[in-house]
Design an enzyme around this catalytic site. Structure first.
Site, PDB file in Angstrom:
ATOM      1  N   GLY A   1      25.422  10.554 -30.114  1.00 22.88           N
ATOM      2  CA  GLY A   1      24.799  11.239 -28.926  1.00 22.88           C
ATOM      3  C   GLY A   1      24.863  11.064 -27.357  1.00 22.88           C
ATOM      4  N   ALA A   2      24.953   9.010 -27.583  1.00 23.40           N
ATOM      5  CA  ALA A   2      25.556   8.422 -25.803  1.00 23.40           C
ATOM      6  C   ALA A   2      27.073   8.831 -25.358  1.00 23.40           C
ATOM      7  CB  ALA A   2      25.555   6.671 -27.131  1.00 23.40           C
TER       8      ALA A   2
ATOM      9  N   GLY B   1       1.479  -1.173   0.079  1.00 22.86           N
ATOM     10  CA  GLY B   1      -0.359  -0.242  -0.120  1.00 22.86           C
ATOM     11  C   GLY B   1       0.962   0.931   0.162  1.00 22.86           C
ATOM     12  N   GLY B   2       0.555   2.543   0.500  1.00 24.78           N
ATOM     13  CA  GLY B   2       1.431   3.544   0.382  1.00 24.78           C
ATOM     14  C   GLY B   2       2.547   3.189   1.364  1.00 24.78           C
TER      15      GLY B   2
HETATM   16  C1  HXC Z   1      -3.238  -3.996  12.892  1.00 23.03           C
HETATM   17  C2  HXC Z   1      -1.614  -5.562  11.707  1.00 23.03           C
HETATM   18  C3  HXC Z   1      -1.721  -5.062  10.606  1.00 23.03           C
HETATM   19  C4  HXC Z   1      -2.421  -3.691  10.451  1.00 23.03           C
HETATM   20  C5  HXC Z   1      -1.196  -7.465  10.514  1.00 23.03           C
HETATM   21  N1  HXC Z   1      -1.370  -7.008  11.849  1.00 23.03           N
HETATM   22  N2  HXC Z   1      -1.457  -6.277   9.965  1.00 23.03           N
HETATM   23  N3  HXC Z   1      -2.545  -5.286  13.090  1.00 23.03           N
HETATM   24  N4  HXC Z   1      -2.599  -3.496  11.363  1.00 23.03           N
HETATM   25  N5  HXC Z   1      -2.808  -2.853   9.172  1.00 23.03           N
HETATM   26  C6  HXC Z   1      -1.780  -8.256  12.431  1.00 23.03           C
HETATM   27  C7  HXC Z   1      -2.978  -9.063  13.226  1.00 23.03           C
HETATM   28  O1  HXC Z   1      -4.275  -9.066  13.462  1.00 23.03           O
HETATM   29  C8  HXC Z   1      -1.846 -10.143  13.289  1.00 23.03           C
HETATM   30  O2  HXC Z   1      -2.486 -10.625  14.887  1.00 23.03           O
HETATM   31  C9  HXC Z   1       0.031 -10.130  13.084  1.00 23.03           C
HETATM   32  O3  HXC Z   1      -0.762  -8.852  13.264  1.00 23.03           O
HETATM   33  C10 HXC Z   1       0.425 -10.411  12.344  1.00 23.03           C
HETATM   34  O4  HXC Z   1      -0.792 -10.773  10.604  1.00 23.03           O
HETATM   35  P1  HXC Z   1      -1.422 -12.104  10.375  1.00 23.03           P
HETATM   36  O5  HXC Z   1      -2.308 -11.790   9.116  1.00 23.03           O
HETATM   37  O6  HXC Z   1      -1.367 -13.415  11.418  1.00 23.03           O
HETATM   38  O7  HXC Z   1       0.417 -12.835   9.452  1.00 23.03           O
HETATM   39  P2  HXC Z   1       1.011 -13.376   8.229  1.00 23.03           P
HETATM   40  O8  HXC Z   1       0.053 -14.254   7.626  1.00 23.03           O
HETATM   41  O9  HXC Z   1       2.060 -12.629   7.694  1.00 23.03           O
HETATM   42  O10 HXC Z   1      -0.372 -11.507   6.575  1.00 23.03           O
HETATM   43  C11 HXC Z   1       1.074 -10.406   7.094  1.00 23.03           C
HETATM   44  C12 HXC Z   1       0.409  -9.287   6.005  1.00 23.03           C
HETATM   45  C13 HXC Z   1      -1.733  -9.632   6.483  1.00 23.03           C
HETATM   46  C14 HXC Z   1       0.285 -10.387   4.730  1.00 23.03           C
HETATM   47  C15 HXC Z   1       1.032  -8.207   6.594  1.00 23.03           C
HETATM   48  O11 HXC Z   1      -1.279  -9.039   7.978  1.00 23.03           O
HETATM   49  C16 HXC Z   1      -2.362  -8.280   6.157  1.00 23.03           C
HETATM   50  O12 HXC Z   1      -2.055  -8.423   4.931  1.00 23.03           O
HETATM   51  N6  HXC Z   1      -2.489  -7.287   6.820  1.00 23.03           N
HETATM   52  C17 HXC Z   1      -3.385  -6.141   6.560  1.00 23.03           C
HETATM   53  C18 HXC Z   1      -2.246  -5.593   5.292  1.00 23.03           C
HETATM   54  C19 HXC Z   1      -3.450  -4.105   5.099  1.00 23.03           C
HETATM   55  O13 HXC Z   1      -4.743  -4.362   4.530  1.00 23.03           O
HETATM   56  N7  HXC Z   1      -2.613  -2.823   5.538  1.00 23.03           N
HETATM   57  C20 HXC Z   1      -3.243  -1.500   5.492  1.00 23.03           C
HETATM   58  C21 HXC Z   1      -2.504  -0.690   4.093  1.00 23.03           C
HETATM   59  S1  HXC Z   1      -3.216   0.472   3.472  1.00 23.03           S
HETATM   60  P3  HXC Z   1      -2.414 -11.265  15.715  1.00 23.03           P
HETATM   61  O14 HXC Z   1      -3.324 -10.822  17.093  1.00 23.03           O
HETATM   62  O15 HXC Z   1      -3.454 -12.034  15.526  1.00 23.03           O
HETATM   63  O16 HXC Z   1      -1.103 -12.109  15.903  1.00 23.03           O
HETATM   64  C22 HXC Z   1      -2.095   1.436   4.875  1.00 23.03           C
HETATM   65  C23 HXC Z   1      -2.011   2.597   3.803  1.00 23.03           C
HETATM   66  C24 HXC Z   1      -0.514   3.035   3.800  1.00 23.03           C
HETATM   67  O17 HXC Z   1      -0.693   0.895   4.708  1.00 23.03           O
HETATM   68  C25 HXC Z   1      -0.609   4.556   3.853  1.00 23.03           C
HETATM   69  C26 HXC Z   1       0.138   5.085   3.754  1.00 23.03           C
HETATM   70  C27 HXC Z   1      -0.474   6.774   2.815  1.00 23.03           C
END
Ligand code: HXC
Length: 510
Positions: free
Chosen positions: A404-405, A169-170
Site C-alpha cells: 500500500g505504501a 492556554g487557548g
Molecule cells: C495581564 C499579564 C498577563 C496576563 C503576564 N502579565 N501575563 N498581565 N494579563 N495574562 C504581566 C504581569 O503582571 C507582569 O506585569 C508582566 O506581565 C510580566 O509577567 P511576569 O509574571 O513578571 O513574567 P514571567 O515571570 O516571565 O512569567 C510569564 C508568565 C506569567 C509565565 C506568562 O506572567 C503568567 O503566568 N501569566 C499569566 C498567564 C495566564 O494565566 N494567562 C491567561 C491564560 S488563559 P508587571 O507590571 O509586573 O511587569 C488564556 C486564555 C486564552 O490565555 C483563551 C483563548 C481561547
C-alpha cells in the site's frame, strides 16, 4: 504646529519604549530581543511601516485606566523580505506581558485582514502571557476573532508563527492553525495547561521546558516545525524560508536563478544504493545532490525522521520535497511520518508548489501501538493529500516501493505526473522472502526450495520492469541523471492544469 510635532515625537518615543527600559533590559537578560528589535532583524532595513502605534486599551477595571501604553503590547504593520511584501505582528512582552486585550486583538486582525486583501503572507512573532486577565471575556472574544481570521486566511496566504516566549492556554490555537510553527530553544514554550495544572490533575511533575519547550514540540509532539538556537537565528531562517514561498495562493513561488546547471550529472549517485537491500543509506544525500546548489530548507527535521519534508529549488523554481528516509525505521510509513508529510503536501498544493517525491518504503510500520492509535486514518491522510493535490508531481523510486505504501507515495495511480524508477527499484506487494513464505507455505521446511522460490520471485518482481511494462513507471533512469530528468519534467509541467470536481470542501480523514 511645533507643539503638535513635539507631542507626536513624545508619543512615538513612549510607544517605542513599550513597557519601559527596565522591562526591555529584563527581556534582554533572558536572551530575548524586544518586539521591535525582532522586526528589525526580520525585515529589510528601513522597510517596516508601523500601524496603530497610538492604539490603547479601553479597560477601566482594576486600575487599568491609569496604565495605558501606546501600542498596547503588540507592534503591527508591514515590510519587505528581500523586496517582497509581508505583514507582521510582534507581541511586546514588556507591556502587560504581551497579553492580548480587545485592542491588541483588533490590531492583529487589521494586519491579518489586509494581508488577505493584498495577498501577502502574515508572520506572527508570539511572546505573550495569554488573555489580558483584567479584560476578561473581551479578551477571549479577541482571541476568537483572531482564530476565525486564521481559518479564513488558511490556504489563501502563507501564515507563519514564530513562538519566541510564552504561548499558553487557548492562545496556542492561533499558531496551531497557521501553516508553520517555529520555536526558539530555552525561551519559548507552548502548552494548553501549564505544569501546575498538570501536577494537580495527573500528578505528573514536569518543567515548562519538558512540557512544551522548543525541543519537546520539534522532536516529540511535532507541533513545531523547527527549533532554533536564539531569536536572531530564528528570524534569519524565517527570512530564508519566505524566499521559497509564493505571496499567496494565486501566485507561483519566486524564481531564483541558480548557479547550478540543470543538466548536471552526479556520478556518485550510481553507487548510493548499497548491494544489500537491507542496508540503509542517507536519502538526504540524494536530495542535496539533486536540488539547486544543495540548498534545502527542512520542515520538521527532528520529528518523524523516517520521512523528510522540505523546500528546495529545481532550475530556480521552488519544489516541495517528500522522501522516505531508510536510515530511520527503514523508511516505513507510520502515524507520525504520515501526518507530517500529509500536512506538508497539502501546504504545497495550496500554494502552487510542485512536489518531488523520493520513494524507498518497505511498507507501513506494524504493531499494536500503530493500529490502536489509528495508523489507518493517519496513513489515509497522506494518501488523500497526494491524491487530491493538483500541482505538478514527479516521483522517483530509488529502491523499495512495497504494498500500500507504493500506492500512497505519489504513485501514477493517484495522479503522479511523471514517475521514474532507478534500476535498483523493487516494486512489489512485499519483499521476496515474505512473499514466498506466504505463497509457498508448504515448502517452508525446505530451505533449498525456499531459496529457489525467493530467487525466482526476486527475478520477477524485485525490479522496476513489471511496473514499467504496465506504464506505471514512465522511465527507468540512471541515478546520475536524476537532476536532469527532474528538471526537464518540472519544466514540461509548468503549464499543467488540473482541477478536482466542484465541492464545498473535501472530507480528509482527520
Ligand atoms: C495581564 C499579564 C498577563 C496576563 C503576564 N502579565 N501575563 N498581565 N494579563 N495574562 C504581566 C504581569 O503582571 C507582569 O506585569 C508582566 O506581565 C510580566 O509577567 P511576569 O509574571 O513578571 O513574567 P514571567 O515571570 O516571565 O512569567 C510569564 C508568565 C506569567 C509565565 C506568562 O506572567 C503568567 O503566568 N501569566 C499569566 C498567564 C495566564 O494565566 N494567562 C491567561 C491564560 S488563559 P508587571 O507590571 O509586573 O511587569 C488564556 C486564555 C486564552 O490565555 C483563551 C483563548 C481561547
Amino acid at each position: 504646529m511645533n507643539q503638535i510635532i513635539t507631542q507626536l515625537e513624545e508619543k512615538r518615543a513612549a510607544a517605542r519604549l513599550g513597557g519601559g527600559q527596565k522591562r526591555i533590559d529584563t527581556q534582554h537578560a533572558k536572551g530575548k530581543l524586544s518586539a521591535r528589535e525582532r522586526i528589525e532583524v526580520l525585515f529589510d532595513e528601513g522597510s517596516f511601516e508601523e500601524w496603530d502605534m497610538f492604539v490603547e486599551h479601553r479597560c477601566e477595571d482594576f486600575g487599568m485606566g491609569e496604565q495605558r501604553v501606546p501600542g498596547d503590547g503588540v507592534v503591527t504593520g508591514y515590510g519587505t523580505i528581500n523586496g517582497r511584501p509581508m505583514f507582521v505582528f510582534s507581541q511586546d512582552f514588556t507591556v502587560f506581558g504581551g497579553s492580548l486585550s480587545e485592542s491588541h486583538a483588533k490590531k492583529i486582525l487589521k494586519v491579518m485582514e489586509k494581508a488577505v486583501q493584498v495577498g501577502a503572507p502574515i508572520i506572527g512573532l508570539n511572546d505573550s502571557g495569554g488573555a489580558r486577565i483584567q479584560e476578561g471575556v473581551a479578551s477571549l472574544a479577541g482571541y476568537a476573532d483572531v482564530f476565525l481570521q486564521n481559518v479564513l486566511a488558511s490556504g489563501v496566504i502563507p501564515q507563519i508563527s514564530l513562538v519566541m516566549g510564552p504561548c499558553a492556554g487557548g492562545a496556542v490555537y492561533s499558531p496551531a492553525m497557521t501553516d508553520f510553527i517555529f520555536m526558539v530553544k530555552d525561551t519559548s514554550y507552548m502548552f494548553v495547561t501549564g505544569p501546575d495544572v498538570v501536577k494537580t490533575v495527573t500528578h505528573e511533575t514536569v518543567t515548562q521546558e519538558q512540557l512544551g519547550g522548543a525541543i519537546t514540540h520539534a522532536a516529540k509532539s511535532g507541533v513545531a516545525d523547527g527549533a532554533f538556537e536564539n531569536d536572531v537565528e530564528a528570524l534569519l531562517q524565517l527570512r530564508r524560508l519566505m524566499d521559497f514561498l509564493p505571496l499567496n495562493n494565486k501566485e507561483k513561488p519566486p524564481v531564483i536563478t541558480p548557479v547550478d546547471p540543470a543538466d548536471r550529472d552526479d556520478m556518485s549517485l550510481d553507487t548510493l544504493i548499497p548491494d544489500n537491500p537491507n542496508k540503509p543509506y542517507d536519502m538526504k544525500e540524494l536530495i542535496l545532490k539533486v536540488v539547486d546548489d544543495a540548498d534545502f530548507f527542512e520542515i520538521g527535521e527532528h520529528f518523524a525522521k523516517n520521512m523528510i519534508c522540505g523546500f528546495a529549488r529545481m532550475e530556480g523554481q521552488t519544489v516541495g520535497v517528500v522522501a522516505n528516509q531508510p536510515m530511520v525505521l527503514a523508511g516505513c510509513l507510520d502515524i507520525d511520518s504520515s501526518r507530517k508529510a500529509a500536512r506538508f503536501v497539502r501546504f504545497c498544493d495550496c500554494f502552487n508548489i510542485p512536489i518531488v517525491t523520493f520513494v524507498d518504503v518497505p511498507g507501513f510500520l506494524p504493531g499494536t501501538d500503530q493500529e490502536y492509535n489509528a495508523i489507518i486514518k493517519h496513513g489515509a491522510k497522506l494518501l488523500f493529500a497526494f491524491a487530491e493535490a493538483t500541482v505538478p508531481k514527479v516521483t522517483v523510486i530509488t529502491r523499495k516501493a512495497y504494498g500500500g505504501a507504493y500506492d500512497v507515495m505519489s504513485s501514477k495511480h493517484i495522479r503522479g505526473d511523471v514517475n521514474f524508477a532507478w534500476p535498483t527499484a523493487e516494486i512489489a506487494v512485499m519483499g521476496a522472502k515474505g512473499a514466498v513464505e506466504i505463497i509457498f507455505r508448504q515448502d517452508i521446511g525446505d530451505p533449498k526450495k525456499i531459496a529457489e522460490r525467493t530467487k525466482e520471485y526476486e527475478a520477477r518482481f524485485a525490479n522496476p520492469f513489471r511496473a514499467a511494462n504496465l506504464g506505471f513507471i514512465d522511465d527507468v533512469i540512471m541515478p546520475h541523471g536524476t537532476r536532469r530528468r527532474l528538471c526537464r519534467s518540472l519544466a514540461m509541467l509548468k503549464s499543467k492544469e488540473a482541477k478536482n470536481p466542484w465541492k464545498k470542501h473535501d472530507n480528509i480523514p482527520l
